[in-house]
Design a protein around this motif. Structure first.
Motif, PDB file in Angstrom:
ATOM      1  N   ALA A  98       0.820  -1.215   0.000  1.00 46.06           N
ATOM      2  CA  ALA A  98       0.000   0.000   0.000  1.00 46.06           C
ATOM      3  C   ALA A  98       0.854   1.266   0.000  1.00 46.06           C
ATOM      4  CB  ALA A  98      -0.933  -0.003   1.203  1.00 46.06           C
ATOM      5  N   ASP A  99       1.987   1.214   0.726  1.00 46.71           N
ATOM      6  CA  ASP A  99       2.826   2.419   0.795  1.00 46.71           C
ATOM      7  C   ASP A  99       3.346   2.783  -0.594  1.00 46.71           C
ATOM      8  OD1 ASP A  99       4.301   0.028   0.809  1.00 46.71           O
ATOM      9  OD2 ASP A  99       6.035   0.979   1.773  1.00 46.71           O
ATOM     10  N   LEU A 100       3.821   1.764  -1.322  1.00 47.68           N
ATOM     11  CA  LEU A 100       4.364   2.033  -2.652  1.00 47.68           C
ATOM     12  C   LEU A 100       3.261   2.408  -3.627  1.00 47.68           C
ATOM     13  CD1 LEU A 100       7.104  -0.725  -3.044  1.00 47.68           C
ATOM     14  CD2 LEU A 100       7.401   1.721  -2.596  1.00 47.68           C
ATOM     15  N   ASP A 101       2.138   1.730  -3.526  1.00 50.12           N
ATOM     16  CA  ASP A 101       1.036   2.043  -4.434  1.00 50.12           C
ATOM     17  C   ASP A 101       0.654   3.517  -4.305  1.00 50.12           C
ATOM     18  OD1 ASP A 101      -0.875   1.372  -6.406  1.00 50.12           O
ATOM     19  OD2 ASP A 101      -2.429   1.291  -4.873  1.00 50.12           O
ATOM     20  N   ALA A 102       0.644   4.000  -3.054  1.00 51.43           N
ATOM     21  CA  ALA A 102       0.291   5.410  -2.836  1.00 51.43           C
ATOM     22  C   ALA A 102       1.358   6.326  -3.433  1.00 51.43           C
ATOM     23  CB  ALA A 102       0.117   5.685  -1.351  1.00 51.43           C
ATOM     24  N   ASP A 109      -6.788  13.572  -6.089  1.00 53.68           N
ATOM     25  CA  ASP A 109      -8.015  13.470  -5.274  1.00 53.68           C
ATOM     26  C   ASP A 109      -7.776  12.727  -3.963  1.00 53.68           C
ATOM     27  OD1 ASP A 109     -10.246  13.513  -7.877  1.00 53.68           O
ATOM     28  OD2 ASP A 109      -8.164  12.910  -8.170  1.00 53.68           O
ATOM     29  N   ASP A 110      -6.690  11.958  -3.916  1.00 57.09           N
ATOM     30  CA  ASP A 110      -6.428  11.202  -2.696  1.00 57.09           C
ATOM     31  C   ASP A 110      -5.878  12.088  -1.586  1.00 57.09           C
ATOM     32  OD1 ASP A 110      -7.240   8.860  -3.957  1.00 57.09           O
ATOM     33  OD2 ASP A 110      -5.249   8.534  -4.820  1.00 57.09           O
ATOM     34  N   TYR A 111      -5.617  13.356  -1.916  1.00 53.51           N
ATOM     35  CA  TYR A 111      -5.036  14.252  -0.914  1.00 53.51           C
ATOM     36  C   TYR A 111      -5.913  15.466  -0.692  1.00 53.51           C
ATOM     37  CZ  TYR A 111      -1.082  11.302  -1.917  1.00 53.51           C
ATOM     38  OH  TYR A 111      -0.292  10.213  -2.089  1.00 53.51           O
ATOM     39  N   PRO A 118       2.171  18.025  -0.195  1.00 51.31           N
ATOM     40  CA  PRO A 118       3.565  17.567  -0.266  1.00 51.31           C
ATOM     41  C   PRO A 118       3.688  16.043  -0.425  1.00 51.31           C
ATOM     42  CG  PRO A 118       3.012  18.331   1.953  1.00 51.31           C
ATOM     43  CD  PRO A 118       1.865  18.713   1.068  1.00 51.31           C
ATOM     44  N   ASP A 119       2.665  15.300  -0.010  1.00 56.67           N
ATOM     45  CA  ASP A 119       2.722  13.841  -0.141  1.00 56.67           C
ATOM     46  C   ASP A 119       2.317  13.350  -1.522  1.00 56.67           C
ATOM     47  OD1 ASP A 119       3.559  13.546   2.432  1.00 56.67           O
ATOM     48  OD2 ASP A 119       1.535  13.292   3.249  1.00 56.67           O
ATOM     49  N   PHE A 120       1.866  14.245  -2.356  1.00 51.74           N
ATOM     50  CA  PHE A 120       1.425  13.846  -3.694  1.00 51.74           C
ATOM     51  C   PHE A 120       2.659  13.676  -4.596  1.00 51.74           C
ATOM     52  CE2 PHE A 120      -0.593  15.492  -7.852  1.00 51.74           C
ATOM     53  CZ  PHE A 120      -0.914  14.205  -8.267  1.00 51.74           C
ATOM     54  N   THR A 121       2.940  12.410  -4.928  1.00 51.39           N
ATOM     55  CA  THR A 121       4.150  12.092  -5.695  1.00 51.39           C
ATOM     56  C   THR A 121       3.804  11.113  -6.817  1.00 51.39           C
ATOM     57  OG1 THR A 121       4.641  10.175  -4.317  1.00 51.39           O
ATOM     58  CG2 THR A 121       5.576  12.277  -3.597  1.00 51.39           C
ATOM     59  N   ASP A 149      11.040   4.056  -5.978  1.00 52.92           N
ATOM     60  CA  ASP A 149       9.863   3.267  -5.576  1.00 52.92           C
ATOM     61  C   ASP A 149       9.657   2.054  -6.479  1.00 52.92           C
ATOM     62  OD1 ASP A 149       9.273   4.913  -3.454  1.00 52.92           O
ATOM     63  OD2 ASP A 149       7.839   6.148  -4.581  1.00 52.92           O
ATOM     64  N   VAL A 150       9.860   2.259  -7.766  1.00 57.58           N
ATOM     65  CA  VAL A 150       9.670   1.156  -8.716  1.00 57.58           C
ATOM     66  C   VAL A 150      10.721   0.070  -8.475  1.00 57.58           C
ATOM     67  CG1 VAL A 150       9.842   0.538 -11.160  1.00 57.58           C
ATOM     68  CG2 VAL A 150       8.425   2.472 -10.457  1.00 57.58           C
ATOM     69  N   ASN A 151      11.949   0.486  -8.221  1.00 60.88           N
ATOM     70  CA  ASN A 151      12.989  -0.503  -7.888  1.00 60.88           C
ATOM     71  C   ASN A 151      12.641  -1.262  -6.613  1.00 60.88           C
ATOM     72  OD1 ASN A 151      14.869  -0.322 -10.015  1.00 60.88           O
ATOM     73  ND2 ASN A 151      15.660   1.616  -9.198  1.00 60.88           N
ATOM     74  N   ASP A 152      12.144  -0.528  -5.652  1.00 57.31           N
ATOM     75  CA  ASP A 152      11.749  -1.130  -4.377  1.00 57.31           C
ATOM     76  C   ASP A 152      10.642  -2.166  -4.608  1.00 57.31           C
ATOM     77  OD1 ASP A 152      11.410  -1.656  -1.738  1.00 57.31           O
ATOM     78  OD2 ASP A 152      10.652   0.332  -1.175  1.00 57.31           O
ATOM     79  N   LEU A 153       9.659  -1.769  -5.411  1.00 59.55           N
ATOM     80  CA  LEU A 153       8.560  -2.674  -5.726  1.00 59.55           C
ATOM     81  C   LEU A 153       9.099  -3.959  -6.362  1.00 59.55           C
ATOM     82  CD1 LEU A 153       5.459  -3.174  -6.022  1.00 59.55           C
ATOM     83  CD2 LEU A 153       5.619  -2.101  -8.278  1.00 59.55           C
TER      84      LEU A 153
END
Ligand code: HEM
Ligand code: CU
Lengths: 287, 461
Positions: A98-102, A109-111, A118-121, A149-153
């Motif tokens: 969920a953290d990465l998906d966000a 709209d999620d913010y 600032p969390d919108f990335t 994030d993509v590498n982490d995923l």
């Protein structure tokens, strides 16, 4: 030209119009459960599919974020949709984190503060810069964040054991995505590349369906046929909007070009698919 | 003209509505049904689940007792009986002359069916679900590994709860998709904006409209979700608007009052009497004399309007002015033309001695809507509105208003003519129509082997 197909009405009662009501009040039918071993093969194949797509996602994201870093707006715009497709295909697995998906795929709209938050990335933050502002200014850190994030995923998924119910349920989850945000054109509101994502979700759902099709056919052959026809229908309508009929990589027309009539034409089979695929888990005896 | 006002006749004993003849006719003499109603109220009997108990109450009119109410179409609802059940089958659909319950919604759909066969299947599914939902019963069970067939929001057994579902078709259904054009009701048309309208495209028109009314909104939502669940690929919701009307506790010894709208006025006072079959055949139901295709007989036109009320502004308007705008007293609901101190809502407005509008202004809402001349008798409509409240506008004002629903046998002589007379009325300063549409309520489904729209399909085959 479309052939006439039955893509309709698979709700609990819908196949029984005008049946006496008492006939509907039946005891729950116990489903002949598919042997758990039978699921191992398709689940393993699905993991390969996901890893393939992740590999593509990583390399495309590298090119896309490099273009942003280099300030090449035009190139970054061109790479935006073709990169996202790989993410959209594997969303049921990606969403497990969920953290990465966000941070990768959330929309403004999620913010509460929308674009300014600032969390919108992630992809949609870059989309806003590229297609609304026509600029990459100040986007370097978002590009870097997306790559990380993509590498982490990628590394997290490598070590993941795929739960069969998540895999099978993923087909329905993808169609819910389509029904909720793709048909309305909310997903890529600045780039208007919604049809790419649409196709990505459909590809991902269809892959799952194809892998489990032989098992599902043992339980309900009519179901399999109906789902197949509905997938064909959706893909045919989507194909009308391809820029080049023989070259999928050429992509799609802007979502602005999709007529109201076609939105409705898409909503029909998409809803039936969502309804039908919501029973796939049960059909295979999965919890 | 006053003979047709809903409070002047004896509504019970003219009733022969075939849709409600499930019970043997009662052999009561005509007089004083209102007295009887008072008696029932005084005895505290109206709330006692008359959906069943009414059968035993010999002496009340069968149609009304069967459905457990003694109310006119727009009387404030009192009956909250979960077992209240209205017959589904019959010459006419339910939900038109049925007394209005405490909640209602109108849902407009786009039809996604690809061809005529699909449309027929849709109509059959809708009919089957409506028949089940309005009568109630136990929901089917299913292997728990599957999604349940019912939303479950009413539990395992669905109570009818006064639910009525009414299916109507819009003009767009008669375009080239389904080959229905030759059978289109003569006056069915796309709603055009009136001068005071500010129509929001997202809340206008539709191929189909479903009116869902019930004692509680949950019952309505349950029904809507059932319909959506059972029609994948066939229907897409286009817009919906729900509303409520304030129920009144039974008041022993008092005549039923009409429910109030969000401007604080009683709404429905001068409605034609929905239980007067002769009058309904003239004003509401399409019949032989109405110059419509034969299949349409037993149907009715529905005009739906979502009309925003500027309530803050209204609340800052002097009472006297409010009453002049409507032509009625706010508290009692009595027409201004009734000069007596204890004027009653039921009194029939009389403009004969007030040609210059000194008492009831010539542009008062009720006077424009119904000038009460012989020539305007044919323009009367059956109103069945609900109050809505949707949230807050960007300016901090409440988004409240009226889900105006009215039925008539002739859309042009009815709603359209009345609205044209109202164009420019002083009330416009406080209202803004933003949505709605025109629909044709299909004739009823006769029995279990029939389905809504069967006549339309046969007529255009
Ligand atoms: C927000 C909008 C509206 C409000 C608040 C409203 C309110 C009222 C009220 C308080 C009355 C008096 C009580 C009664 O007889 O029911 C009334 C009467 C009436 N209204 Fe409206 N109304 C509205 C819109 C309309 C519209 C759009 C129409 C039709 C085009 C209409 C047609 C009538 C008619 C026919 C009467 C009865 C007049 C009579 O027979 O004396 N109203 N309305
Ligand atoms: Cu009577």
């Amino acid at each position: 030209m479309k052939t006439t197909r039955q893509w309709i009405a698979t709700g609990a009662f819908a196949l029984l119009p005008l049946a006496p009501l008492t006939a509907l009040i039946t005891a729950p039918a116990a489903q002949a459960a598919v042997a758990p071993e039978a699921l191992v093969g398709p689940v393993a194949d699905y993991k390969l599919y996901v890893l393939d797509n992740l590999e593509q996602l990583v390399s495309h994201t590298r090119d896309f974020t490099a273009a942003v870093q280099a300030g090449d707006v035009e190139k970054a715009q061109a790479l935006y949709a073709p990169t996202r497709v790989y993410y959209e295909r594997i969303e049921p697995i990606a969403e497990l984190f969920a953290d990465l998906d966000a941070s990768i795929d959330a929309r403004e709209d999620d913010y509460e503060k929308g674009v300014e938050d600032p969390d919108f990335t992630g992809f949609h933050r870059l989309e806003y810069a590229l297609f609304h502002d026509d600029s990459t200014e100040g986007m370097e850190k978002y590009a870097q964040g997306l790559m990380d994030d993509v590498n982490d995923l990628d590394s997290r998924v490598q070590g993941l054991t795929f739960p069969p119910e998540t895999v099978v349920g993923g087909a329905a989850a993808l169609m819910e995505e389509v029904a909720a945000t793709k048909v309305s054109g909310e997903e890529d509101r600045y780039s208007r590349t919604d049809l790419w994502d649409f196709q990505g979700n459909v590809d991902g759902a269809r892959e799952i369906f194809e892998l489990f099709k032989p098992l599902a056919a043992q339980e309900d052959a009519g179901f399999v046929e109906r789902v197949q026809d509905n997938f064909d229908d959706v893909e045919e309508t989507l194909a009308d909007y391809r820029l080049e009929a023989d070259d999928p990589s050429a992509g799609f027309e802007s979502y602005d070009r999709v007529s109201d009539a076609d939105r409705r034409a898409l909503t029909g089979p998409v809803t039936v698919l969502a309804e039908d695929l919501s029973t796939l888990r049960g059909l295979l005896g999965l919890n | 003209m006053s003979q047709f006002d809903r409070h002047s006749g004896c509504p019970f004993h003219r009733r022969t509505d075939r849709s409600q003849t499930a019970l043997p006719p009662a052999d009561t003499p005509a007089p004083a049904h209102r007295e009887r109603r008072r008696f029932l109220k005084g005895a505290g009997l109206t709330g006692l689940g008359l959906g069943l108990g009414g059968i035993g109450l010999s002496g009340t009119c069968p149609a009304r007792a069967a459905s457990g109410h003694g109310q006119d179409v727009t009387s404030a609802p009192q009956e909250q009986d979960a077992q209240l059940r209205y017959p589904f089958h019959g010459e006419h659909q339910q939900g038109v002359v049925t007394p209005r319950p405490a909640t209602g919604m109108l849902v407009a759909f786009d039809v996604l069916a690809r061809d005529r066969d699909d449309l027929e299947r849709l109509l059959k599914i809708l009919t089957e679900r409506m028949a089940f939902l309005t009568q109630g019963g136990r929901i089917p069970e299913r292997d728990p590994l599957f999604p349940p067939p019912d939303s479950g929001i009413l539990g395992p057994v669905i109570a009818p709860d006064g639910l009525t579902m009414t299916l109507a078709v819009g003009a767009s259904l008669f375009d080239k998709r389904y080959g229905l054009a030759s059978a289109r009701p003569q006056r069915l048309q796309r709603m055009e904006g009136f001068p005071n309208d500010a129509l929001d495209a997202a809340r206008c028109h539709g191929d189909l409209a479903l009116q869902i009314c019930a004692n509680t909104l949950d019952t309505g939502y349950h029904a809507l979700r059932d319909i959506i669940k059972n029609t994948p690929g066939l229907l897409m919701v286009r817009w919906k608007q729900e509303g409520t009307v304030p129920p009144l506790p039974p008041a022993p010894g008092e005549v039923d009052g009409s429910a109030r709208n969000f401007l604080g006025f009683r709404d429905g006072s001068a409605n034609p009497d929905g239980s007067d079959d002769v009058l309904m055949d003239e004003l509401v139901w399409v019949g032989r004399d109405h110059d419509e295709p034969a299949w349409a007989r037993g149907g009715s036109y529905l005009a739906a309007r979502i009309i925003r009320n500027f309530v803050e502004r209204w609340d800052r308007t002097p009472l006297h002015e409010q009453e002049m705008i409507f032509g009625r007293r706010k508290m009692s609901g009595a027409p201004l033309s009734d000069s007596t101190a204890e004027g009653r809502e039921q009194d029939v407005p009389d403009y004969s001695r007030d040609p210059e509008g000194k008492i009831t202004p010539l542009d008062a809402h009720i006077r424009l809507a119904n000038p009460r001349t012989p020539a305007t008798e044919k323009n009367r409509i059956l109103r069945r509105p609900f109050n809505y409240s949707n949230g807050v506008e960007a300016n901090g004002q409440l988004d409240m208003g009226l889900l105006f629903l009215c039925f008539q046998a002739d859309l042009e002589a009815g709603f359209i003519t009345v609205q044209r007379r109202l164009d420019g009325e002083p009330l416009e300063e406080y209202i803004k129509p933003v949505g709605g549409g025109y629909f044709f309520v299909l004739p009823g489904a006769r029995d279990d082997n029939d389905f809504l729209g069967s006549g339309l399909l046969a007529a255009s085959a």
